[in-house]
Write an enzyme that holds these catalytic residues in place. Structure first.
Site, PDB file in Angstrom:
ATOM      1  N   ARG A  90      28.504  42.626  31.951  1.00 31.62           N
ATOM      2  CA  ARG A  90      27.340  43.483  31.697  1.00 31.62           C
ATOM      3  C   ARG A  90      26.982  44.238  32.963  1.00 31.62           C
ATOM      4  NH1 ARG A  90      26.229  42.249  26.865  1.00 31.62           N
ATOM      5  NH2 ARG A  90      24.865  44.043  26.744  1.00 31.62           N
ATOM      6  N   ASN A 106      30.371  40.151  43.701  1.00 30.17           N
ATOM      7  CA  ASN A 106      31.243  40.260  42.522  1.00 30.17           C
ATOM      8  C   ASN A 106      32.689  40.224  42.977  1.00 30.17           C
ATOM      9  OD1 ASN A 106      32.011  40.868  39.781  1.00 30.17           O
ATOM     10  ND2 ASN A 106      32.341  42.996  40.397  1.00 30.17           N
ATOM     11  N   HIS A 108      36.360  41.778  41.939  1.00 26.11           N
ATOM     12  CA  HIS A 108      36.881  42.874  41.123  1.00 26.11           C
ATOM     13  C   HIS A 108      38.396  42.954  41.315  1.00 26.11           C
ATOM     14  CE1 HIS A 108      36.776  46.620  38.911  1.00 26.11           C
ATOM     15  NE2 HIS A 108      37.594  47.127  39.821  1.00 26.11           N
ATOM     16  N   SER A 135      39.096  42.502  45.323  1.00 23.79           N
ATOM     17  CA  SER A 135      38.025  42.705  46.302  1.00 23.79           C
ATOM     18  C   SER A 135      36.831  41.850  45.932  1.00 23.79           C
ATOM     19  CB  SER A 135      37.537  44.165  46.291  1.00 23.79           C
ATOM     20  OG  SER A 135      38.596  45.076  46.425  1.00 23.79           O
ATOM     21  N   ASP A 144      30.637  48.687  40.754  1.00 19.87           N
ATOM     22  CA  ASP A 144      31.786  48.346  41.618  1.00 19.87           C
ATOM     23  C   ASP A 144      31.795  49.156  42.924  1.00 19.87           C
ATOM     24  OD1 ASP A 144      32.669  46.591  39.634  1.00 19.87           O
ATOM     25  OD2 ASP A 144      33.879  48.129  38.663  1.00 19.87           O
TER      26      ASP A 144
HETATM   27  C1  GRF Z   1      38.746  38.658  36.838  1.00 20.88           C
HETATM   28  O1  GRF Z   1      39.916  39.417  36.865  1.00 20.88           O
HETATM   29  C2  GRF Z   1      37.712  39.274  37.720  1.00 20.88           C
HETATM   30  O2  GRF Z   1      38.245  39.916  38.837  1.00 20.88           O
HETATM   31  C3  GRF Z   1      37.072  40.275  36.816  1.00 20.88           C
HETATM   32  O3  GRF Z   1      37.027  39.671  35.554  1.00 20.88           O
HETATM   33  C4  GRF Z   1      38.078  38.715  35.472  1.00 20.88           C
HETATM   34  C5  GRF Z   1      37.429  37.411  35.117  1.00 20.88           C
HETATM   35  O4  GRF Z   1      38.388  36.418  34.844  1.00 20.88           O
HETATM   36  N1  GRF Z   1      35.779  40.680  37.304  1.00 20.88           N
HETATM   37  P1  GRF Z   1      37.941  34.901  34.738  1.00 20.88           P
HETATM   38  O5  GRF Z   1      36.903  34.818  33.623  1.00 20.88           O
HETATM   39  O6  GRF Z   1      37.364  34.498  36.049  1.00 20.88           O
HETATM   40  O7  GRF Z   1      39.183  34.152  34.395  1.00 20.88           O
END
Ligand code: GRF
Length: 235
Positions: A90, A106, A108, A135, A144
């Site tokens: 979200r 976060n 990413h 990152s 992001d």
């Molecule tokens: C990961 O690739 C993260 O970088 C992105 O969403 C995905 C989440 O995967 N923001 P998980 O639920 O931690 O397996």
């Protein structure tokens, strides 16, 4: 002890890497709350680890502001120092981001500022990128876009498809996120806000505990993990 809330929407593999990391006695960080916006598979991982969970479903609220009020109540009750977004799908409002400025991070799946948003692996492949990666960044009101705390590069192979590349990047995410949390908990990274400016400082030192696959690199900054320090005015 650094108190963490982790926000998820899905399978929770990054959550699991943070659970395993913070479960170690030598790591001065603990996850005190896992929050989800839907019945995410990752909630079971938190429950198995004895961590309090809560699902706050936005469809039960009339608007984003009242949904976020519930999120704020849950976060503030848990008295956390850092809010880790780990696959939380979200977009948080500017006022929510401002309220916790410098406290939300976060992970990413790209080398930001490249490939903000979704489908990062396929977009990297379509562009013929030679390097991809992940990152950890500070969350600001722009998607992001906040200051990058740390990155890990992953070389793109000619035989890669989206799934193969995603799997290699994910394996690095599982090391990078705990390393950043360990570095924050040990005071090697400090994030400050000063009159609407974010300030990121770092110093070298040992990351506490153990991160599987990182036996050689438990020093901060990681040799494979460029650290980007910058000041940024809140937008
Ligand atoms: C990961 O690739 C993260 O970088 C992105 O969403 C995905 C989440 O995967 N923001 P998980 O639920 O931690 O397996």
């Amino acid at each position: 002890m650094l108190r963490l809330a982790v926000l998820i929407s899905g399978r929770g593999s990054n959550l699991q890497s943070l659970i395993a990391y913070t479960a170690q006695d030598t790591v001065p960080a603990m996850i005190v709350k896992v929050l989800a916006d839907k019945p995410a598979a990752g909630l079971a991982l938190a429950e198995a680890a004895g961590i309090e969970t809560e699902t706050i479903d936005p469809s039960l609220y009339s608007d984003r502001a009242s949904f976020e009020e519930s999120l704020i109540t849950a976060i503030d009750k848990a008295k956390v120092d850092i809010i880790c977004l780990a696959g939380f799908m979200r977009v948080l409002s500017p006022s929510f981001c401002r309220r916790y400025l410098g406290k939300i991070i976060n992970i990413h799946p790209s080398l930001l500022p490249q490939y903000k948003g979704l489908n990062t692996h396929q977009r990297a492949l379509d562009d013929g990128a030679k390097q991809h990666g992940c990152s950890v960044h500070i969350v600001t009101a722009e998607l992001d876009d906040g200051p990058i705390v740390a990155q890990h590069q992953v070389a793109v192979n000619t035989a890669d498809d989206q799934d193969r590349l995603a799997a290699r990047v994910l394996a690095e995410e599982h090391k990078l996120y705990p390393a950043v949390i360990g570095a924050i908990a040990a005071g090697l990274i400090t994030i400050r806000t000063d009159q609407g400016q974010l300030r990121l400082d770092h110093r070298s030192g040992a990351i506490p505990g153990h991160i599987p696959g990182m036996e050689q690199h438990m020093q901060w900054p990681l040799p494979t993990c460029p650290f980007h320090s910058k000041e940024m005015a809140e937008k």
